[in-house]
Design a protein around this motif. Structure first.
Motif, PDB file in Angstrom:
ATOM      1  N   UNK A 155       0.815  -1.218   0.000  1.00 26.37           N
ATOM      2  CA  UNK A 155       0.000   0.000   0.000  1.00 26.37           C
ATOM      3  C   UNK A 155       0.848   1.268   0.000  1.00 26.37           C
ATOM      4  N   UNK A 156       2.071   1.164  -0.462  1.00 25.81           N
ATOM      5  CA  UNK A 156       2.999   2.294  -0.497  1.00 25.81           C
ATOM      6  C   UNK A 156       2.431   3.531  -1.197  1.00 25.81           C
ATOM      7  N   UNK A 157       1.663   3.405  -2.289  1.00 30.75           N
ATOM      8  CA  UNK A 157       1.121   4.627  -2.905  1.00 30.75           C
ATOM      9  C   UNK A 157       0.314   5.488  -1.934  1.00 30.75           C
TER      10      UNK A 157
ATOM     11  N   UNK B   9       1.391   9.288  -0.823  1.00 27.13           N
ATOM     12  CA  UNK B   9       0.465  10.410  -0.975  1.00 27.13           C
ATOM     13  C   UNK B   9       0.376  11.224   0.314  1.00 27.13           C
ATOM     14  N   UNK B  10       0.246  10.537   1.445  1.00 28.97           N
ATOM     15  CA  UNK B  10       0.124  11.234   2.724  1.00 28.97           C
ATOM     16  C   UNK B  10       1.388  12.035   3.025  1.00 28.97           C
ATOM     17  N   UNK B  11       2.545  11.414   2.811  1.00 27.39           N
ATOM     18  CA  UNK B  11       3.808  12.097   3.083  1.00 27.39           C
ATOM     19  C   UNK B  11       3.995  13.285   2.138  1.00 27.39           C
ATOM     20  N   UNK B  12       3.733  13.079   0.856  1.00 25.61           N
ATOM     21  CA  UNK B  12       3.929  14.152  -0.121  1.00 25.61           C
ATOM     22  C   UNK B  12       2.995  15.328   0.145  1.00 25.61           C
TER      23      UNK B  12
ATOM     24  N   UNK C 232      10.984  11.150  -2.225  1.00 30.40           N
ATOM     25  CA  UNK C 232      11.273  10.236  -3.323  1.00 30.40           C
ATOM     26  C   UNK C 232      12.175   9.090  -2.917  1.00 30.40           C
ATOM     27  N   UNK C 233      13.225   9.390  -2.167  1.00 36.17           N
ATOM     28  CA  UNK C 233      14.171   8.348  -1.761  1.00 36.17           C
ATOM     29  C   UNK C 233      13.512   7.341  -0.823  1.00 36.17           C
ATOM     30  N   UNK C 234      12.756   7.840   0.144  1.00 38.13           N
ATOM     31  CA  UNK C 234      12.064   6.949   1.077  1.00 38.13           C
ATOM     32  C   UNK C 234      11.108   6.024   0.320  1.00 38.13           C
ATOM     33  N   UNK C 235      10.373   6.581  -0.631  1.00 37.65           N
ATOM     34  CA  UNK C 235       9.436   5.780  -1.412  1.00 37.65           C
ATOM     35  C   UNK C 235      10.172   4.706  -2.207  1.00 37.65           C
TER      36      UNK C 235
ATOM     37  N   UNK D 274      -6.972  -0.576  -3.357  1.00 37.40           N
ATOM     38  CA  UNK D 274      -8.092   0.241  -3.824  1.00 37.40           C
ATOM     39  C   UNK D 274      -8.667   1.067  -2.681  1.00 37.40           C
ATOM     40  N   UNK D 275      -8.760   0.463  -1.505  1.00 39.98           N
ATOM     41  CA  UNK D 275      -9.281   1.186  -0.345  1.00 39.98           C
ATOM     42  C   UNK D 275      -8.322   2.225   0.196  1.00 39.98           C
ATOM     43  N   UNK D 276      -7.017   1.989   0.040  1.00 38.31           N
ATOM     44  CA  UNK D 276      -6.027   2.941   0.533  1.00 38.31           C
ATOM     45  C   UNK D 276      -5.959   2.968   2.050  1.00 38.31           C
ATOM     46  N   UNK D 277      -5.160   3.890   2.566  1.00 38.49           N
ATOM     47  CA  UNK D 277      -4.997   4.009   4.012  1.00 38.49           C
ATOM     48  C   UNK D 277      -4.600   5.432   4.362  1.00 38.49           C
TER      49      UNK D 277
END
Length: 331
Positions: free
Chosen positions: A84-86, A90-93, A107-110, A144-147
């Motif tokens: 669920x990395x995306x 998103x939250x971090x960005x 970017x590096x962490x991702x 799809x549900x995300x977090x």
């Protein structure tokens, strides 16, 4: 926080990011000097692999797995969490910045985190540790549900507005705890697999998580020095409402029970190996720079930890009774 409205003096999110930029630059330099490059393919026993039915081989069968039920539950939960990395990106960005050292870190962490799901899925598919079809179905539902670990209403409950730099503080406080929790879970999962290859693989993943935790923990420490009351509010809010990033996946409750029973990640570990060490590093209970609102949230945190300690005691007593019953049955 029932019936108690606290209005925090707020620094704008932009100003907070700007003030913390020198700290982030130093932390990025430290991370890049200590991070170890590694390659997922080096941790997968490719000789164990064979084709599935679509390419003329044999599809998965439960008898092919050498993992215990506990190890399966932990591997599935940890992998789907990494998948669920995306959502996490998103939250971090959204709460950090994509400019300067902040943007480099996002970017590096991702990129580093993405290796974790790659190596874990390759291992499970090659060794046929779990059902790959069910794993893929669950991944689609989970992603799809995300977090989102801190919905907007959490920020609104703290300062009544949801504005200012509190979103950034909530984000960095959450990952300070979550990265350490994930490290503990990965390390114990590797041991539970009973396979030295899996153990080495997850030890490598856990080492990444530890370095990520250090980055976020140190940035949060700097935020405490800069805006102690707001940072304390964010820390309490995250601790009191903490949920693991896999909590929204199908079957999480059943898997979490197996994981706790197997001492891979349980309530005592959450309190003693995750919450308390990080809070101690921040000197939360010995600081003298809090104003009235910071003191208020520190008192709430102390009460929450006392209540959690009582739950830990009950959990350990219950587990001891269950073990005693099991020993009597097997005698």
């Amino acid at each position: 926080m029932e019936n108690h409205h606290v209005r925090l003096l707020s620094m704008s999110g932009h100003d907070l990011l700007t003030e913390l930029l020198p700290v982030v630059e130093r932390e990025v330099d430290r991370h890049m000097a200590t991070a170890v490059d590694w390659h997922p393919h080096d941790y997968v026993p490719w000789d164990d692999g064979r084709n599935f039915a679509a390419l003329g081989g044999v599809d998965w069968d439960p008898s092919q797995s050498t993992l215990s039920d506990t190890a399966k539950a932990a591997m599935i939960t940890n992998l789907l969490t990494e998948d669920n990395l995306p959502s996490y990106h998103r939250v971090i960005a959204e709460n950090f910045s994509l400019d300067d050292a902040w943007g480099f870190w996002v970017g590096r962490w991702t990129a580093e985190e993405a290796r974790h799901s790659i190596v874990m899925r390759d291992y499970l598919v090659v060794t046929r540790g779990v059902d790959p079809v069910e794993l893929e179905r669950t991944r689609l539902v989970h992603m799809t549900g995300g977090f989102n670990p801190f919905p907007t209403e959490l920020a609104e409950r703290v300062d009544g507005t949801g504005g200012g730099g509190l979103g950034m503080l909530l984000a960095v406080a959450y990952v300070s705890f979550q990265e350490l929790a994930t490290r503990v879970s990965h390390r114990n999962t590797g041991k539970a697999c009973g396979d030295p290859i899996a153990d080495a693989m997850l030890a490598r993943v856990a080492a990444d998580e530890n370095l990520h935790m250090l980055f976020y923990r140190n940035v949060t420490s700097a935020a405490l020095d800069l805006v102690p009351d707001e940072a304390m509010a964010a820390i309490y809010t995250i601790v009191a409402n903490f949920t693991m990033p896999g909590s929204s996946m199908p079957g999480f409750r059943r898997n979490a029970v197996l994981i706790a029973k197997g001492a891979i990640y349980d309530l005592p570990q959450h309190l003693n190996d995750v919450l308390r060490p990080v809070l101690r590093q921040w000197k939360v209970f010995s600081r003298t720079d809090f104003g009235p609102s910071g003191e208020y949230f520190r008192e709430l945190l102390a009460q929450f930890l006392d209540d959690l300690e009582a739950k830990v005691t009950r959990f350990e007593e219950s587990r001891a009774r269950a073990l005693e019953r099991q020993l009597r049955r097997s005698a």
